[in-house]
Design an enzyme around this catalytic site. Structure first.
Site, mmCIF file in Angstrom:
data_model
loop_
_atom_site.group_PDB
_atom_site.id
_atom_site.type_symbol
_atom_site.label_atom_id
_atom_site.label_comp_id
_atom_site.label_asym_id
_atom_site.label_seq_id
_atom_site.Cartn_x
_atom_site.Cartn_y
_atom_site.Cartn_z
ATOM 1 N N CYS B 63 35.432 107.731 4.936
ATOM 2 C CA CYS B 63 36.841 107.807 4.858
ATOM 3 C C CYS B 63 37.447 108.965 5.811
ATOM 4 O O CYS B 63 38.424 108.649 6.338
ATOM 5 C CB CYS B 63 37.125 108.201 3.159
ATOM 6 S SG CYS B 63 38.763 108.878 3.078
ATOM 7 N N CYS B 68 39.584 105.844 6.266
ATOM 8 C CA CYS B 68 40.898 105.567 5.551
ATOM 9 C C CYS B 68 41.728 106.838 6.449
ATOM 10 O O CYS B 68 43.032 106.545 6.834
ATOM 11 C CB CYS B 68 41.052 106.133 4.304
ATOM 12 S SG CYS B 68 39.625 105.718 3.208
ATOM 13 N N LYS B 71 42.595 105.951 10.206
ATOM 14 C CA LYS B 71 42.997 104.743 10.187
ATOM 15 C C LYS B 71 44.625 104.789 9.811
ATOM 16 O O LYS B 71 45.486 104.419 10.131
ATOM 17 C CB LYS B 71 42.256 103.771 9.127
ATOM 18 C CG LYS B 71 42.939 102.478 8.958
ATOM 19 C CD LYS B 71 43.649 102.522 7.598
ATOM 20 C CE LYS B 71 43.144 102.854 6.432
ATOM 21 N NZ LYS B 71 42.270 101.726 5.762
ATOM 22 N N GLY B 202 36.263 89.618 14.000
ATOM 23 C CA GLY B 202 36.190 90.013 12.617
ATOM 24 C C GLY B 202 37.576 89.809 12.094
ATOM 25 O O GLY B 202 38.711 89.827 12.559
ATOM 26 N N ALA B 203 37.532 89.499 10.560
ATOM 27 C CA ALA B 203 38.768 89.223 9.885
ATOM 28 C C ALA B 203 38.636 90.075 8.612
ATOM 29 O O ALA B 203 39.485 89.782 7.662
ATOM 30 C CB ALA B 203 38.596 87.908 9.436
ATOM 31 N N TYR B 205 39.349 93.684 6.652
ATOM 32 C CA TYR B 205 40.664 94.511 6.631
ATOM 33 C C TYR B 205 40.692 95.679 7.685
ATOM 34 O O TYR B 205 41.609 95.810 8.249
ATOM 35 C CB TYR B 205 40.989 95.287 5.157
ATOM 36 C CG TYR B 205 40.097 96.423 4.831
ATOM 37 C CD1 TYR B 205 40.410 97.693 5.127
ATOM 38 C CD2 TYR B 205 39.145 96.197 4.094
ATOM 39 C CE1 TYR B 205 39.466 98.691 4.704
ATOM 40 C CE2 TYR B 205 38.222 97.269 3.403
ATOM 41 C CZ TYR B 205 38.647 98.344 3.888
ATOM 42 O OH TYR B 205 37.793 99.430 3.559
ATOM 43 N N GLU B 209 43.360 95.891 10.350
ATOM 44 C CA GLU B 209 44.204 97.087 10.456
ATOM 45 C C GLU B 209 44.068 97.690 11.918
ATOM 46 O O GLU B 209 44.973 98.445 12.316
ATOM 47 C CB GLU B 209 43.507 98.248 9.571
ATOM 48 C CG GLU B 209 43.864 97.905 7.813
ATOM 49 C CD GLU B 209 43.003 98.689 6.896
ATOM 50 O OE1 GLU B 209 43.633 98.680 5.719
ATOM 51 O OE2 GLU B 209 42.195 99.506 7.514
ATOM 52 N N HIS B 474 67.216 101.600 -7.562
ATOM 53 C CA HIS B 474 68.167 100.863 -6.357
ATOM 54 C C HIS B 474 68.422 101.816 -5.379
ATOM 55 O O HIS B 474 68.911 102.963 -5.673
ATOM 56 C CB HIS B 474 69.059 100.430 -6.987
ATOM 57 C CG HIS B 474 69.907 99.315 -6.211
ATOM 58 N ND1 HIS B 474 69.543 98.310 -5.635
ATOM 59 C CD2 HIS B 474 71.169 99.194 -5.763
ATOM 60 C CE1 HIS B 474 70.428 97.632 -5.063
ATOM 61 N NE2 HIS B 474 71.334 98.147 -5.040
ATOM 62 N N GLU B 479 61.717 97.806 -6.569
ATOM 63 C CA GLU B 479 62.361 97.018 -7.550
ATOM 64 C C GLU B 479 62.512 95.684 -7.725
ATOM 65 O O GLU B 479 62.662 95.071 -8.491
ATOM 66 C CB GLU B 479 63.864 97.502 -7.395
ATOM 67 C CG GLU B 479 64.939 96.902 -6.436
ATOM 68 C CD GLU B 479 66.337 97.293 -6.466
ATOM 69 O OE1 GLU B 479 66.719 97.506 -7.521
ATOM 70 O OE2 GLU B 479 66.596 97.594 -5.397
#
Lengths: 642, 499
Positions: B63, B68, B71, B202-203, B205, B209, B474, B479
């Protein structure tokens, strides 16, 4: 007229049978912590709720089919008086004696849900809810009753809505979807500086939408600085062009105005760009820009006229100052700006103006963001201060003088201390007033039909079904008293109102745990109670507050400050550590807060937060790993990383 | 890498531990720190085997070093590129186009990662966790052994051992040139020079990414996908992720599989691939080939058989029960090295913490692997929690599932003139009232931030009605979730118009 029997709770309007269920639910809404209500109202055995639906349909049928429908009790003297009144007018009535039918108590419950009136008699004339005995006689004396009896749906419209903002439009569209004949009257009285705008109300024209876009523009300025650290290369000093931005934003707003008109047209809602003023019961005068007057009648009305910025009432304010009504379409860069006020509008505007590189000062009379958690409010303010916004605390302006005309010109502001006799002077290009908002109710003839307003605030008191003191007149949005002044609240209450009036719905707008976000440079999102309020309601010893500072991953490489973003939850120890307050100060606070608000509706507890896995690396995940309590006094600063 | 928690007396390079563990990375650190806090003697044994390209890194696991963190930072760099293009619409006078310097970005990212490595070491020290930077393997069921830098052999024994060695990218070793010329996610974040024109194979994530941020910083990027993108994720969402990337400059070679990689005399890499349907071969020239075809658990070098720890014959992952226990009672495994667990950092951290609390804290709380939220940080982020539409239909039947959905336009996109065709949200619910929410899928900016809170709601057993009763904030993207009114079944247009 006989005295009522002793077992009856009495003849008074206070109610001949206190409605237990309804009373209980209402009590729970007030007394129980946030999130609880959702549980109480979670569906019971479906058979009983279906039976209830069936009963409600039956009652609606009775009301719709009868010229006069009276829900009565045979022994009730008030019911008798009402029956006698109609009989004296020679009008035939449909009467349901609740004490003589098996499900009388249930009928009364459902009636109270439909009309918010718990007592009998409960009178309807040509589908319009007139009220109880007193109201019926008042209507008789004012001539309203006769009119109601005569005008057998002879009104021009089923519903006229005054005000084409978020609340009014949502109500109009929903009513139209339900097959009703609807008109919207919308008219923008130009600001003292002459600014005016199109359909859609505050949010679209001079509120949320342009505000968030200017906030985004300011964030982009920050992103530009960050981007160098992330390898993007450009050397020149980047300048911000106010005119380019404002033009782009105004173009977007025009497209929204157009979109609203289109969608009203598609739904066959009549839109009239005129100022509405009640002239008599069920009748309104619409005056257009040229002063031409037209009269319209309707069975029911909704007031959704919202609010407008308040002025100080000092020399030079209306002549020289602008408000949020003017800022977003200002044709020139405001330059050195004094923002007067500490409302969220004030801080948001000051924040983005400073973000464009302008010299901005905020003059604050007392506290920042009144009504919000004060610890958070101070953190919002101190972040702004660290990023170049100047604060003048405990001062109020007393005079504004023009030194030079121009775009922008030059204004001299004289202000005095709220604590002593000290006065100060400053010269600014622009003075923006953001000291609060006032409702627009005093010049629309409400007194002619008897709609009560709060004399002090001008707001319209409504009950929990948005009904005013006049049964056929309702109010939604910022104009209604005691409701959160937020677009989504107005939209929701407008839509639900239409469904209750014309659809098969009983659902009331739920004003508990309404989340919101202040779009200051560092955004502040919250839901539920402020810490002060929680302590006031639940007592400090019954609360546990978890908090931490955090450093968004994106800020690390960008070299932005650590120990600035902050997360806090307030838990009720007496109720399984239920989360009753949620506060976050950090980037994308609005996006983060929304889901947690939904979770609070479902009864979020600290345990559930602990059991939920974070999404890595995000800011929102900080709430799944909160360990330090405020009462422990432990240090929450982050040293180094991760 | 491996981290172990052990404690007791050391005898000339030989330690005995009351708690035994072999594990590494974030989970190891979390577990170690937690155990130490509970008064145990803990050691963490961590070693990074350099990648075939020679990349190595510090304490903290995938990570922090090659996952992570770098990335998301490179994703942020790419997002900033988009914001720079937005800026002129908002009045900022930036001359376009703005060039991007890989070296500057990489250095900044790597410096941050190094500071995290340091932070982890300090944290272990603060909590009196002994840290060994050695490559360890089992000697017997209570002992692990490793060789320190000076060549000194270290034997560590412990009562409890936790294995958390994670996984490493898989190389398609059957493809000629794959190992010699290809890199993986272990290398990309540590490249000193820009990868240039890149083929991502490859496919997963990881693939999408990486391809996303490479495109975003201005590199010519192609993704080669043999079958479906983002296997295991909702397929409608996955295809929209791809659609968005394709419309923002990433090139896709669908239904293709690489067959060989060769280095040309000019230094470029020539990749040959086969179209799986037509069987036709094609070639292309790239500066970099990045394999992102999956990950393999780091178990082979652990000598697990000496301790008697069972692994799956198919995946080589370690088999555990709901208490994270392996086939050997005092040996546990957590994180990506474990069979059948979501390969996510926060999952590993929480599993580690709960495990230690069970071992030493008298707790009996088990890790709940249901409704784990996650976000794919593709250029348009995809956040999800709960069941995919396919999975919901498979479990409950089409007639019992109601899907509410909306196409929306983020307010910020309007002035910037951005295309919002793929900004989409859908909520998968049971059809029967009160319409329990089974899954939420959100494609749009800040999807991670949006998804987190709703994950809580779903954990609380939120119904569709409860979510609808929540007032929106808002103007935000999130929302849109509380405004979902159109069901797929109704066939109505789910495009949000107006405000």
């Amino acid at each position: 007229v006989e005295q009522s029997p002793p077992q009856s709770p009495g003849p008074g309007k206070a109610g001949d049978a206190p409605n237990r269920r309804s009373g209980h639910v209402r009590g729970a809404r007030v007394l129980s912590p946030p999130g609880r209500r959702a549980r109480l109202s979670s569906p019971g055995p479906s058979s009983s709720s279906e039976a209830r639906e069936e009963l409600r349909r039956r009652l609606r049928g009775l009301i719709e089919r009868s010229r006069v429908m009276i829900f009565s009790k045979s022994y009730c003297p008030h019911s008798t008086r009402v029956k006698e009144l109609f009989s004296s007018l020679g009008v035939e009535c449909n009467v349901l004696e609740l004490d003589q039918v098996d499900d009388g108590a249930k009928v009364q419950e459902v009636l109270s849900e439909i009309t918010n009136q718990k007592t009998v008699p409960n009178v309807f004339v040509n589908k319009v809810h007139v009220g109880g005995c007193d109201q019926t006689f008042q209507a008789y004396q004012s001539g309203l009753l006769q009119k109601l009896l005569q005008e057998d749906s002879a009104y021009d419209y089923d519903l006229i809505i005054v005000g084409g903002g978020s609340g009014g439009l949502s109500c109009a569209k929903e009513a139209a979807i339900l097959g009703k004949k609807v008109m919207v009257l919308d008219f923008v009285v130009p600001s003292p500086q002459g600014t005016s705008w199109g359909l859609g109300g505050t949010c679209v024209n001079v509120g949320c939408i342009p505000k968030k876009l200017m906030h985004q523009a300011a964030l982009l300025g920050q992103a530009l600085c960050d981007s160098r650290k992330f390898g993007w290369e450009y050397n020149q000093q980047v300048k911000h062009n106010w005119e380019t931005m404002t033009k782009a934003i105004q173009n977007h707003i025009s497209s929204l105005n157009w979109g609203y008109r289109l969608s009203l047209r598609e739904k066959a809602v009549a839109y009239v760009n005129s100022y509405g003023e009640f002239v008599e019961h069920h009748k309104i005068k619409a005056t257009n820009k040229k002063g031409q007057e037209t009269y319209y009648t309707a069975a029911q009305f909704v007031i959704a006229t919202g609010e407008r910025p308040r002025y100080l009432g000092i020399q030079g304010d209306k002549e020289y100052c602008i408000t949020s009504d003017d800022l977003f379409s200002l044709p020139y860069c405001p330059g050195k700006t004094l923002v007067v006020g500490a409302s969220y509008v004030a801080l948001e505007c000051a924040g983005f103006l400073a973000g464009f590189g302008l010299d901005v000062t905020v003059m604050v009379r007392s506290i920042l963001l009144r009504g919000f958690d004060q610890e958070m409010a101070e953190k919002v303010g101190s972040y702004m201060e660290q990023h170049g916004v100047k604060f003048l605390r405990k001062f109020i302006p007393v005079m504004i003088q023009q030194l030079e005309k121009g775009s922008p010109g030059k204004l001299k502001v004289l202000a005095k201390s709220t604590e002593g006799t000290e006065t100060i002077e400053g010269v600014y290009n622009t003075v923006l007033l953001a000291i609060g908002r006032d409702s627009c109710t005093r010049k629309m003839g409400l007194e002619k039909i008897g709609v009560k307003i709060n004399e002090k605030s001008g707001k319209i008191p409504v009950n929990d079904v948005e009904q005013t003191s006049v049964p056929y007149v309702y109010a939604v949005g910022d104009v209604s008293e005691g409701k959160p002044e937020l677009t989504p609240v107005a939209i929701q209450s407008g839509k639900l109102l239409a469904r209750r009036l014309f659809g098969a719905s009983l659902e009331k707008c739920d004003y508990i745990n309404v989340p919101t976000t202040v779009f200051t440079p560092l955004e502040y999102g919250c839901c539920g109670l402020a810490e002060e309020k929680a302590i006031e309601v639940y007592k400090k010893e019954n609360l546990e507050i978890y908090h931490t500072l955090f450093w968004p991953l994106e800020w690390t490489v960008a070299g932005r400050e650590n120990n600035t973003c902050y997360a806090k939850i307030i838990c009720n120890k007496l109720d399984h550590d239920r989360v009753i307050g949620f506060h976050i100060l950090g980037p994308n606070a609005g996006e983060v807060t929304q889901g947690f608000a939904a979770a609070m509706k479902c009864g979020l507890t600290k345990q559930l937060l602990d059991d939920t896995i974070g999404i890595h690396p995000t800011c929102g995940e900080v709430f799944t790993t909160l360990e330090i309590t405020k009462s422990s006094g432990l240090d929450i600063t982050q040293k180094g990383c991760g | 890498m491996a981290a172990m928690a052990v404690a007791l007396r050391g005898l000339g390079g030989r330690f005995r531990w009351r708690t035994q563990a072999v594990a590494g990375g974030v989970r190891g650190a979390a577990r170690g720190a937690a155990a130490a806090q509970l008064g145990r003697k803990v050691a963490v044994v961590d070693y990074v085997e350099p990648s075939p390209q020679g990349t190595r890194w510090g304490l903290g696991g995938t990570c922090v070093n090659v996952g992570c963190i770098p990335k998301k930072l490179m994703h942020q760099a790419a997002l900033l590129g988009g914001l720079i293009q937005d800026a002129p619409h908002y009045g900022w006078e930036v001359a376009q186009p703005v060039p991007h310097d890989w070296r500057k970005m990489a250095e900044a990212v790597q410096n941050h990662v190094k500071s995290l490595n340091w932070g982890h070491r300090v944290q272990l020290q603060d909590r009196k966790v002994k840290y060994f930077n050695i490559k360890a393997s089992f000697v017997d069921e209570h002992t692990v052994c490793g060789v320190a830098k000076g060549g000194k052999e270290i034997l560590l024994s412990a009562d409890h051992i936790i294995i958390a060695t994670g996984g490493r990218p898989r190389y398609p070793t059957h493809i000629e040139g794959a190992l010699e010329y290809g890199i993986t996610s272990d290398d990309i974040f540590w490249l000193k020079e820009s990868p240039g024109k890149t083929l991502v194979v490859g496919a997963s994530y990881v693939a999408l990414e990486c391809a996303g941020f490479l495109t975003g910083i201005g590199l010519d990027t192609t993704v080669m996908i043999r079958s479906i993108p983002l296997r295991g994720f909702d397929q409608q969402m996955s295809s929209m992720v791809i659609e968005h990337m394709a419309s923002h400059g990433t090139q896709f070679l669908r239904g293709c599989a690489p067959s060989r990689v060769r280095r040309l005399p000019d230094g470029h890499l020539q990749v040959t691939w086969e179209d799986c349907t037509t069987g036709k071969e094609d070639t292309g020239t790239f500066d970099t080939v990045l394999w992102a075809i999956g990950r393999v658990p780091d178990t082979r070098s652990l000598n697990l058989e000496k301790a008697g720890v069972d692994t799956s014959p198919d995946t080589q992952k370690i088999l555990v029960d709901s208490r994270e226990g392996t086939s050997v009672p005092h040996i546990y495994a957590i994180g990506d090295v474990v069979e059948g667990r979501p390969e996510l950092t926060p999952t590993a951290i929480m599993a580690g913490r709960l495990l230690v609390q069970r071992l030493f804290g008298g707790s009996s709380d088990l890790m709940d692997y249901d409704n784990v939220p996650t976000t794919v940080f593709t250029p348009l982020e995809y956040g999800c929690v709960g069941l995919s539409e396919e999975e919901a239909v498979a479990r409950h039947g089409q007639e019992h599932v109601e899907v509410y959905h909306a196409h929306y336009k983020p307010l910020e996109f309007t002035v910037a003139g951005r295309d919002a065709s793929q900004c989409y949200v859908k909520m998968v619910c049971l059809r029967e009232p009160p319409q329990l929410v089974l899954g939420l899928h959100f494609l749009g900016p800040n999807a991670g931030e949006v998804t987190q809170g709703f994950a809580l709601g779903i954990k609380c057993g939120a119904s569709y009605a409860q979510v609808m009763r929540t007032v929106g904030i808002h103007p935000t993207c999130s929302e849109e979730v509380v405004k979902l009114r159109i069901s797929k079944r109704s066939g109505l247009d789910p495009t949000v118009t107006g405000c």
